[in-house]
Write a protein that holds these residues in place. Structure first.
Motif, PDB file in Angstrom:
ATOM      1  N   TYR A  20       0.828  -1.194   0.000  1.00  0.00           N
ATOM      2  CA  TYR A  20       0.000   0.000   0.000  1.00  0.00           C
ATOM      3  C   TYR A  20       0.873   1.259   0.000  1.00  0.00           C
ATOM      4  CZ  TYR A  20      -4.132  -2.797   1.281  1.00  0.00           C
ATOM      5  OH  TYR A  20      -5.155  -3.698   1.302  1.00  0.00           O
ATOM      6  N   PRO A  21       0.491   2.267  -0.755  1.00  0.00           N
ATOM      7  CA  PRO A  21       1.213   3.550  -0.697  1.00  0.00           C
ATOM      8  C   PRO A  21       1.134   4.147   0.701  1.00  0.00           C
ATOM      9  CG  PRO A  21      -0.211   3.454  -2.623  1.00  0.00           C
ATOM     10  CD  PRO A  21      -0.578   2.284  -1.763  1.00  0.00           C
ATOM     11  N   LEU A  22       2.120   4.960   1.037  1.00  0.00           N
ATOM     12  CA  LEU A  22       2.211   5.507   2.386  1.00  0.00           C
ATOM     13  C   LEU A  22       1.523   6.858   2.547  1.00  0.00           C
ATOM     14  CD1 LEU A  22       5.889   4.432   3.064  1.00  0.00           C
ATOM     15  CD2 LEU A  22       3.909   3.777   4.445  1.00  0.00           C
ATOM     16  N   ILE A  23       1.005   7.413   1.455  1.00  0.00           N
ATOM     17  CA  ILE A  23       0.363   8.723   1.521  1.00  0.00           C
ATOM     18  C   ILE A  23      -0.937   8.700   0.727  1.00  0.00           C
ATOM     19  CG2 ILE A  23       0.578  11.176   0.954  1.00  0.00           C
ATOM     20  CD1 ILE A  23       3.665  10.683   1.098  1.00  0.00           C
ATOM     21  N   ARG A  24      -2.008   9.181   1.337  1.00  0.00           N
ATOM     22  CA  ARG A  24      -3.298   9.353   0.651  1.00  0.00           C
ATOM     23  C   ARG A  24      -3.584  10.846   0.517  1.00  0.00           C
ATOM     24  NH1 ARG A  24      -4.236   4.196  -1.214  1.00  0.00           N
ATOM     25  NH2 ARG A  24      -3.879   2.713   0.482  1.00  0.00           N
ATOM     26  N   ILE A  25      -4.094  11.229  -0.639  1.00  0.00           N
ATOM     27  CA  ILE A  25      -4.367  12.638  -0.914  1.00  0.00           C
ATOM     28  C   ILE A  25      -5.856  12.807  -1.225  1.00  0.00           C
ATOM     29  CG2 ILE A  25      -3.784  14.618  -2.351  1.00  0.00           C
ATOM     30  CD1 ILE A  25      -1.136  13.167  -3.001  1.00  0.00           C
ATOM     31  N   PHE A  26      -6.490  13.764  -0.539  1.00  0.00           N
ATOM     32  CA  PHE A  26      -7.909  14.044  -0.731  1.00  0.00           C
ATOM     33  C   PHE A  26      -8.110  15.506  -1.075  1.00  0.00           C
ATOM     34  CE2 PHE A  26      -7.820  10.285   1.847  1.00  0.00           C
ATOM     35  CZ  PHE A  26      -8.950   9.558   1.509  1.00  0.00           C
ATOM     36  N   ARG A  27      -9.062  15.766  -1.967  1.00  0.00           N
ATOM     37  CA  ARG A  27      -9.488  17.147  -2.187  1.00  0.00           C
ATOM     38  C   ARG A  27     -10.317  17.590  -0.985  1.00  0.00           C
ATOM     39  NH1 ARG A  27      -8.794  19.524  -7.018  1.00  0.00           N
ATOM     40  NH2 ARG A  27      -8.376  18.220  -8.838  1.00  0.00           N
ATOM     41  N   LYS A  28     -10.173  18.854  -0.622  1.00  0.00           N
ATOM     42  CA  LYS A  28     -10.955  19.364   0.502  1.00  0.00           C
ATOM     43  C   LYS A  28     -12.405  19.593   0.126  1.00  0.00           C
ATOM     44  CE  LYS A  28      -7.151  22.026   2.626  1.00  0.00           C
ATOM     45  NZ  LYS A  28      -6.722  23.400   2.925  1.00  0.00           N
ATOM     46  N   SER A  29     -12.622  20.142  -1.076  1.00  0.00           N
ATOM     47  CA  SER A  29     -13.978  20.490  -1.467  1.00  0.00           C
ATOM     48  C   SER A  29     -14.197  20.287  -2.967  1.00  0.00           C
ATOM     49  CB  SER A  29     -14.271  21.950  -1.095  1.00  0.00           C
ATOM     50  OG  SER A  29     -15.583  22.310  -1.431  1.00  0.00           O
ATOM     51  N   PRO A  30     -15.161  19.421  -3.323  1.00  0.00           N
ATOM     52  CA  PRO A  30     -15.887  18.547  -2.404  1.00  0.00           C
ATOM     53  C   PRO A  30     -14.944  17.472  -1.874  1.00  0.00           C
ATOM     54  CG  PRO A  30     -16.420  17.965  -4.657  1.00  0.00           C
ATOM     55  CD  PRO A  30     -15.577  19.192  -4.737  1.00  0.00           C
ATOM     56  N   LEU A  31     -15.142  17.044  -0.643  1.00  0.00           N
ATOM     57  CA  LEU A  31     -14.257  16.053  -0.040  1.00  0.00           C
ATOM     58  C   LEU A  31     -14.285  14.780  -0.865  1.00  0.00           C
ATOM     59  CD1 LEU A  31     -12.358  15.367   2.301  1.00  0.00           C
ATOM     60  CD2 LEU A  31     -14.351  14.498   3.549  1.00  0.00           C
ATOM     61  N   SER A  32     -13.135  14.422  -1.424  1.00  0.00           N
ATOM     62  CA  SER A  32     -13.076  13.260  -2.299  1.00  0.00           C
ATOM     63  C   SER A  32     -11.639  12.768  -2.430  1.00  0.00           C
ATOM     64  CB  SER A  32     -13.625  13.605  -3.692  1.00  0.00           C
ATOM     65  OG  SER A  32     -12.929  14.713  -4.245  1.00  0.00           O
ATOM     66  N   TYR A  33     -11.498  11.468  -2.653  1.00  0.00           N
ATOM     67  CA  TYR A  33     -10.170  10.894  -2.852  1.00  0.00           C
ATOM     68  C   TYR A  33      -9.571  11.429  -4.147  1.00  0.00           C
ATOM     69  CZ  TYR A  33      -6.627   7.433  -4.104  1.00  0.00           C
ATOM     70  OH  TYR A  33      -5.455   6.819  -4.492  1.00  0.00           O
ATOM     71  N   PHE A  34      -8.281  11.790  -4.102  1.00  0.00           N
ATOM     72  CA  PHE A  34      -7.614  12.330  -5.278  1.00  0.00           C
ATOM     73  C   PHE A  34      -6.555  11.371  -5.827  1.00  0.00           C
ATOM     74  CE2 PHE A  34      -4.144  14.969  -7.104  1.00  0.00           C
ATOM     75  CZ  PHE A  34      -4.830  15.493  -8.189  1.00  0.00           C
ATOM     76  N   SER A  35      -5.609  10.965  -5.007  1.00  0.00           N
ATOM     77  CA  SER A  35      -4.562  10.069  -5.472  1.00  0.00           C
ATOM     78  C   SER A  35      -3.774   9.526  -4.291  1.00  0.00           C
ATOM     79  CB  SER A  35      -3.606  10.787  -6.435  1.00  0.00           C
ATOM     80  OG  SER A  35      -2.870  11.788  -5.761  1.00  0.00           O
ATOM     81  N   SER A  36      -2.810   8.642  -4.581  1.00  0.00           N
ATOM     82  CA  SER A  36      -1.899   8.106  -3.572  1.00  0.00           C
ATOM     83  C   SER A  36      -0.459   8.349  -4.003  1.00  0.00           C
ATOM     84  CB  SER A  36      -2.136   6.603  -3.374  1.00  0.00           C
ATOM     85  OG  SER A  36      -3.417   6.354  -2.849  1.00  0.00           O
ATOM     86  N   LYS A  37       0.408   8.455  -3.029  1.00  0.00           N
ATOM     87  CA  LYS A  37       1.838   8.668  -3.276  1.00  0.00           C
ATOM     88  C   LYS A  37       2.639   7.834  -2.291  1.00  0.00           C
ATOM     89  CE  LYS A  37       1.533  12.000  -6.425  1.00  0.00           C
ATOM     90  NZ  LYS A  37       2.151  11.935  -7.768  1.00  0.00           N
ATOM     91  N   GLY A  38       3.922   7.728  -2.563  1.00  0.00           N
ATOM     92  CA  GLY A  38       4.814   7.101  -1.613  1.00  0.00           C
ATOM     93  C   GLY A  38       4.930   5.598  -1.767  1.00  0.00           C
ATOM     94  N   LYS A  39       5.715   5.164  -2.743  1.00  0.00           N
ATOM     95  CA  LYS A  39       5.966   3.726  -2.877  1.00  0.00           C
ATOM     96  C   LYS A  39       6.867   3.283  -1.730  1.00  0.00           C
ATOM     97  CE  LYS A  39       7.793   0.196  -5.989  1.00  0.00           C
ATOM     98  NZ  LYS A  39       8.451  -0.087  -7.287  1.00  0.00           N
TER      99      LYS A  39
END
Length: 312
Positions: A20-39
């Protein structure tokens, strides 16, 4: 948990599934999953842990410090790769600094595991110490911890005052909030001065110093309630997420923190918010009038609260 522009950056536990990637990225508005980073890993542009996150060299990047690999890695919000775009090794002079943020483009300000100063500034170029800020102060009813020339005493003082460390480089503020001792230290890099806020509890937590190998360590009473649980700094206020629960309460009720104290940059408490659910991690966005936190229930998610108008 931290914020970069319109995004929330959440660090995952390194003990999770290593695929699993070590970082999750979410948009604040509207709150939603954006991408993952950190292999996960120790290879080029990989990270084995995400210890601290801060804004990067520009608005579309963020920087991750990994305490395991002693690296600083820049990631881009504009690509889909799990890998970083730039990575540099922590200079040898920074190895004992376990929490740190950029003070300038060429220096880091952080906390050393053993030092006579509460904060140290070190050059990124050669790892040399530039300055130390804030001598340790006498702790009430702890007369055995007064020889500040003794490295082991400095180590014990660091453990007693251990906690969260957050920064707002734009404002020049670096804040430490004790998880064991109810104490907030606000360091203004612009004038190199500390402001200390004690409380809400003024008593020192129960602890003892016990042998550990060739040295000794501070052990806290298991019944002690944890104090501050996170800090967020914006251009007007410091938001202090406060706990007040011990290990047993956290284990039985999944409750970590439900109170937010709001302080000015000069340390005056101007408000207190009571949350209806427990969170860990804290981000505030005044433009959206929202507070974000990670819930502490069995199926954690992101909780969103309205920020009262008087704090906008």
């Amino acid at each position: 948990m931290n914020a970069v522009g319109d995004f929330l950056i959440i660090s995952e536990n390194r003990r999770n599934d290593p695929t699993y990637p070590l970082i999750r990225i979410f948009r604040k508005s509207p709150l939603s999953y954006f991408s993952s980073k950190g292999k996960p890993g120790f290879g080029p542009l990989e990270i084995p842990s995400a210890t601290l996150v801060e804004s990067g060299p520009n608005d579309s990047t963020f920087t991750v410090y990994s305490g395991m690999s002693k690296t600083l890695t820049d990631f881009s919000l504009a690509d889909t790769s799990l890998l970083g775009i730039n990575q540099y090794k922590q200079p040898e002079g920074l190895y004992e600094v376990y929490k740190m943020f950029h003070a300038t483009d060429s220096t880091m300000l952080g906390i050393k595991s053993i030092d006579e100063n509460r904060l140290v500034e070190i050059s990124l170029k050669d790892g040399k110490r530039i300055a130390g800020y804030g001598k340790w102060e006498k702790i009430p009813n702890a007369d055995h911890l007064i020889d500040y020339s003794d490295p082991i005493v400095n180590f014990h003082l660091g453990q007693i005052n251990k906690g969260w460390f957050k920064a707002n480089r734009k404002e020049g503020l670096f804040v430490t909030a004790g998880v064991y001792r109810d104490r907030i230290e606000i360091f203004d890099y612009n004038n190199k001065k500390f402001t200390v806020v004690e409380g809400p509890r003024l008593d020192l937590p129960k602890f003892e110093i016990v042998p550990s190998g060739a040295n000794s360590v501070v052990i806290f009473d298991i019944e002690n309630k944890y104090g501050h649980r996170d800090i967020y700094i914006d251009d007007k206020y410091i938001y202090d997420l406060y706990g007040g629960f011990n290990e047993e309460e956290i284990f039985e009720n999944n409750v970590v923190a439900k109170t937010i104290y709001i302080l000015t940059h000069s340390g005056d408490v101007v408000g207190m918010l009571h949350l209806d659910i427990s969170i860990r991690g804290l981000v505030v966005d005044t433009s959206l009038k929202k507070i974000y936190g990670i819930t502490t229930d069995k199926d954690p998610g992101i909780a969103v609260f309205d920020l009262p108008d008087e704090f906008l």
